[in-house]
Design a protein around this motif. Structure first.
Motif, PDB file in Angstrom:
ATOM      1  N   GLY A  43       0.825  -1.201   0.000  1.00 51.15           N
ATOM      2  CA  GLY A  43       0.000   0.000   0.000  1.00 51.15           C
ATOM      3  C   GLY A  43       0.858   1.250   0.000  1.00 51.15           C
ATOM      4  O   GLY A  43       1.932   1.300  -0.594  1.00 51.15           O
ATOM      5  N   GLY A  44       0.359   2.274   0.688  1.00 54.11           N
ATOM      6  CA  GLY A  44       1.092   3.540   0.735  1.00 54.11           C
ATOM      7  C   GLY A  44       0.908   4.402  -0.492  1.00 54.11           C
ATOM      8  O   GLY A  44       1.614   5.407  -0.666  1.00 54.11           O
ATOM      9  N   ASN A  45      -0.030   4.023  -1.344  1.00 53.61           N
ATOM     10  CA  ASN A  45      -0.296   4.791  -2.563  1.00 53.61           C
ATOM     11  C   ASN A  45      -1.662   5.460  -2.508  1.00 53.61           C
ATOM     12  O   ASN A  45      -2.352   5.591  -3.517  1.00 53.61           O
ATOM     13  CB  ASN A  45      -0.212   3.862  -3.784  1.00 53.61           C
ATOM     14  CG  ASN A  45       1.180   3.293  -3.979  1.00 53.61           C
ATOM     15  OD1 ASN A  45       2.149   4.032  -4.086  1.00 53.61           O
ATOM     16  ND2 ASN A  45       1.279   1.973  -4.001  1.00 53.61           N
ATOM     17  N   GLY A  46      -2.041   5.874  -1.307  1.00 51.66           N
ATOM     18  CA  GLY A  46      -3.346   6.490  -1.130  1.00 51.66           C
ATOM     19  C   GLY A  46      -4.432   5.444  -0.950  1.00 51.66           C
ATOM     20  O   GLY A  46      -4.234   4.252  -1.225  1.00 51.66           O
ATOM     21  N   GLN A  47      -5.571   5.895  -0.471  1.00 48.99           N
ATOM     22  CA  GLN A  47      -6.699   4.993  -0.272  1.00 48.99           C
ATOM     23  C   GLN A  47      -7.346   4.656  -1.611  1.00 48.99           C
ATOM     24  O   GLN A  47      -7.648   5.538  -2.409  1.00 48.99           O
ATOM     25  CB  GLN A  47      -7.727   5.638   0.650  1.00 48.99           C
ATOM     26  CG  GLN A  47      -8.914   4.761   0.989  1.00 48.99           C
ATOM     27  CD  GLN A  47      -9.863   5.424   1.970  1.00 48.99           C
ATOM     28  OE1 GLN A  47      -9.810   6.639   2.158  1.00 48.99           O
ATOM     29  NE2 GLN A  47     -10.710   4.646   2.606  1.00 48.99           N
ATOM     30  N   GLY A  48      -7.536   3.361  -1.866  1.00 46.80           N
ATOM     31  CA  GLY A  48      -8.150   2.968  -3.124  1.00 46.80           C
ATOM     32  C   GLY A  48      -8.246   1.468  -3.235  1.00 46.80           C
ATOM     33  O   GLY A  48      -7.853   0.730  -2.320  1.00 46.80           O
ATOM     34  N   ASN A  49      -8.762   1.007  -4.378  1.00 43.42           N
ATOM     35  CA  ASN A  49      -8.975  -0.430  -4.562  1.00 43.42           C
ATOM     36  C   ASN A  49      -8.150  -1.020  -5.698  1.00 43.42           C
ATOM     37  O   ASN A  49      -8.422  -2.134  -6.144  1.00 43.42           O
ATOM     38  CB  ASN A  49     -10.459  -0.726  -4.778  1.00 43.42           C
ATOM     39  CG  ASN A  49     -11.027  -0.059  -6.016  1.00 43.42           C
ATOM     40  OD1 ASN A  49     -10.295   0.565  -6.791  1.00 43.42           O
ATOM     41  ND2 ASN A  49     -12.333  -0.181  -6.211  1.00 43.42           N
ATOM     42  N   ARG A  50      -7.143  -0.264  -6.159  1.00 42.16           N
ATOM     43  CA  ARG A  50      -6.210  -0.864  -7.118  1.00 42.16           C
ATOM     44  C   ARG A  50      -5.385  -1.936  -6.400  1.00 42.16           C
ATOM     45  O   ARG A  50      -5.359  -2.010  -5.174  1.00 42.16           O
ATOM     46  CB  ARG A  50      -5.272   0.195  -7.702  1.00 42.16           C
ATOM     47  CG  ARG A  50      -5.955   1.319  -8.471  1.00 42.16           C
ATOM     48  CD  ARG A  50      -4.918   2.110  -9.291  1.00 42.16           C
ATOM     49  NE  ARG A  50      -3.732   2.457  -8.505  1.00 42.16           N
ATOM     50  CZ  ARG A  50      -3.452   3.686  -8.051  1.00 42.16           C
ATOM     51  NH1 ARG A  50      -4.293   4.696  -8.284  1.00 42.16           N
ATOM     52  NH2 ARG A  50      -2.345   3.919  -7.363  1.00 42.16           N
ATOM     53  N   THR A  51      -4.671  -2.744  -7.181  1.00 45.62           N
ATOM     54  CA  THR A  51      -3.873  -3.802  -6.561  1.00 45.62           C
ATOM     55  C   THR A  51      -2.609  -3.271  -5.891  1.00 45.62           C
ATOM     56  O   THR A  51      -1.928  -4.029  -5.201  1.00 45.62           O
ATOM     57  CB  THR A  51      -3.492  -4.877  -7.601  1.00 45.62           C
ATOM     58  OG1 THR A  51      -2.782  -4.259  -8.683  1.00 45.62           O
ATOM     59  CG2 THR A  51      -4.732  -5.580  -8.114  1.00 45.62           C
ATOM     60  N   ASP A  52      -2.297  -1.977  -6.097  1.00 45.36           N
ATOM     61  CA  ASP A  52      -1.169  -1.381  -5.373  1.00 45.36           C
ATOM     62  C   ASP A  52      -1.655  -0.481  -4.232  1.00 45.36           C
ATOM     63  O   ASP A  52      -0.878   0.288  -3.678  1.00 45.36           O
ATOM     64  CB  ASP A  52      -0.256  -0.605  -6.324  1.00 45.36           C
ATOM     65  CG  ASP A  52      -0.925   0.643  -6.898  1.00 45.36           C
ATOM     66  OD1 ASP A  52      -2.183   0.708  -6.903  1.00 45.36           O
ATOM     67  OD2 ASP A  52      -0.200   1.547  -7.348  1.00 45.36           O
ATOM     68  N   VAL A  92      -5.438 -10.238  -4.971  1.00 45.90           N
ATOM     69  CA  VAL A  92      -6.645 -10.498  -4.192  1.00 45.90           C
ATOM     70  C   VAL A  92      -6.867 -12.005  -4.137  1.00 45.90           C
ATOM     71  O   VAL A  92      -7.018 -12.654  -5.164  1.00 45.90           O
ATOM     72  CB  VAL A  92      -7.875  -9.806  -4.807  1.00 45.90           C
ATOM     73  CG1 VAL A  92      -9.127 -10.117  -3.978  1.00 45.90           C
ATOM     74  CG2 VAL A  92      -7.660  -8.300  -4.903  1.00 45.90           C
ATOM     75  N   ILE A  93      -6.876 -12.570  -2.905  1.00 48.46           N
ATOM     76  CA  ILE A  93      -7.085 -14.012  -2.780  1.00 48.46           C
ATOM     77  C   ILE A  93      -8.461 -14.345  -2.213  1.00 48.46           C
ATOM     78  O   ILE A  93      -8.945 -15.453  -2.406  1.00 48.46           O
ATOM     79  CB  ILE A  93      -5.973 -14.679  -1.946  1.00 48.46           C
ATOM     80  CG1 ILE A  93      -5.931 -14.113  -0.528  1.00 48.46           C
ATOM     81  CG2 ILE A  93      -4.619 -14.549  -2.632  1.00 48.46           C
ATOM     82  CD1 ILE A  93      -5.054 -14.919   0.416  1.00 48.46           C
ATOM     83  N   ILE A  94      -9.090 -13.402  -1.506  1.00 50.74           N
ATOM     84  CA  ILE A  94     -10.447 -13.591  -1.006  1.00 50.74           C
ATOM     85  C   ILE A  94     -11.204 -12.286  -1.221  1.00 50.74           C
ATOM     86  O   ILE A  94     -10.716 -11.221  -0.845  1.00 50.74           O
ATOM     87  CB  ILE A  94     -10.478 -13.970   0.493  1.00 50.74           C
ATOM     88  CG1 ILE A  94      -9.604 -15.199   0.766  1.00 50.74           C
ATOM     89  CG2 ILE A  94     -11.911 -14.221   0.956  1.00 50.74           C
ATOM     90  CD1 ILE A  94      -9.402 -15.496   2.245  1.00 50.74           C
ATOM     91  N   SER A  95     -12.376 -12.385  -1.816  1.00 50.12           N
ATOM     92  CA  SER A  95     -13.196 -11.200  -2.073  1.00 50.12           C
ATOM     93  C   SER A  95     -14.476 -11.252  -1.252  1.00 50.12           C
ATOM     94  O   SER A  95     -14.856 -12.308  -0.727  1.00 50.12           O
ATOM     95  CB  SER A  95     -13.558 -11.114  -3.559  1.00 50.12           C
ATOM     96  OG  SER A  95     -12.406 -11.031  -4.361  1.00 50.12           O
ATOM     97  N   ASP A  96     -15.135 -10.113  -1.136  1.00 46.64           N
ATOM     98  CA  ASP A  96     -16.441 -10.012  -0.491  1.00 46.64           C
ATOM     99  C   ASP A  96     -16.408 -10.559   0.933  1.00 46.64           C
ATOM    100  O   ASP A  96     -17.237 -11.382   1.317  1.00 46.64           O
ATOM    101  CB  ASP A  96     -17.511 -10.728  -1.321  1.00 46.64           C
ATOM    102  CG  ASP A  96     -18.923 -10.436  -0.832  1.00 46.64           C
ATOM    103  OD1 ASP A  96     -19.128  -9.335  -0.277  1.00 46.64           O
ATOM    104  OD2 ASP A  96     -19.803 -11.304  -0.976  1.00 46.64           O
ATOM    105  N   VAL A  97     -15.449 -10.091   1.710  1.00 47.98           N
ATOM    106  CA  VAL A  97     -15.350 -10.511   3.104  1.00 47.98           C
ATOM    107  C   VAL A  97     -15.014  -9.281   3.946  1.00 47.98           C
ATOM    108  O   VAL A  97     -14.094  -8.533   3.638  1.00 47.98           O
ATOM    109  CB  VAL A  97     -14.291 -11.623   3.280  1.00 47.98           C
ATOM    110  CG1 VAL A  97     -12.913 -11.180   2.780  1.00 47.98           C
ATOM    111  CG2 VAL A  97     -14.205 -12.079   4.722  1.00 47.98           C
TER     112      VAL A  97
END
Length: 275
Positions: A43-52, A92-97
């Protein structure tokens, strides 16, 4: 890099490297033993849902077998796996949790607490559904229910310990059990030696002694196996910034030397204690 902003969960590696999930900075930082600053490893690249990117991460664990870290990316309702070394993106290994706590057993299976479904599942690599191991019967205080399961711990027998936040108790779910066993608290919300107020981090030693972060009582409790009451071993001196005080206790972890690390959320720090 010498500051934290609302730290949550943490993991201490064999070499006393500390990995911290920072809620407000949307990152995982690594602090080497004796270091005066950390470094971002996810992380450390701002709040968001990209893979970085991450969004309000709550917990982190290390799997030394594949040299990866696993992250509760709570704000994105997912669990991510990042390379521990020089990783610029996660997977992402688990979604919707609605993940809050993570644990790993000796087989490398990942355990994830879900505070929306009030359950804990065990995940095996390649399995897209997971196996229910605790709760899953709606929010409640019966022994087959949980109500906001926050942090979790798995012992050598693969028994699962859950900090059952809104029930103010610690539950033990033996492997394969259909309901849990009350092992600490469960006497309502309060500050007596038999009570918790919103417990969070939990770790258990080989004797079955439970160590729990009693969040809203600003203290760390130790409960011997089978005891009806615990003992205050750290804090308990009111809310504050002094060395003998906390401002919301969250994550807990021991290192190999037996030192206890405590996430002091409201003071934006992690403290190490030789107990």
């Amino acid at each position: 890099m010498d500051q934290l902003a609302c730290p949550n969960g943490l993991y201490v590696d064999d070499d006393q490297t500390v990995y911290i999930a920072e809620w407000s900075n949307h990152r995982i930082v690594e602090w080497k033993s004796g270091a005066t600053s950390g470094q971002v490893i996810a992380g450390g690249n701002g709040q968001g849902n990209r893979t970085d990117q991450l969004s309000n991460p709550t917990d982190v664990i290390v799997n030394s077998e594949n040299d990866a870290i696993y992250i509760c990316d709570y704000g994105n309702k997912r669990v991510m796996r990042w390379p521990r070394q020089n990783g610029t993106n996660g997977e992402v290994i688990i979604s919707d949790v609605a993940c809050w706590g993570l644990a790993i057993d000796s087989n490398g299976y990942i355990y994830v607490s879900d505070i929306n479904k009030h359950e804990v599942k065990r995940w095996i690599s390649g399995n897209t559904n997971g196996t229910l191991v605790a709760g899953g019967n709606g929010p409640g205080n019966r022994f087959n229910q949980l109500n906001f399961p926050y942090y979790i711990f798995v012992d050598q027998e693969h028994s699962l310990y859950v900090s059952d936040g809104n029930n103010h108790r610690i539950m033990k779910w033996p492997k394969g059990a259909k309901e849990g066993i009350l092992v600490a608290g469960g006497q309502g919300k309060g500050d007596s030696l038999g009570q918790f107020s919103n417990p969070r981090g939990v770790v258990v030693n080989q004797l079955g002694t439970i160590y729990a972060a009693d969040c809203s009582n600003y203290r760390i409790m130790r409960w011997p196996k089978g005891a009806a009451q615990g003992a205050v071993i750290l804090g308990g001196n009111g809310q504050g910034p002094q060395a003998n005080q906390f401002n919301a206790t969250l994550g807990l972890s021991f290192d190999r030397q037996g030192s206890l690390y405590v996430v002091d959320y409201g003071n934006h720090r992690v403290q190490k204690f030789n107990i």
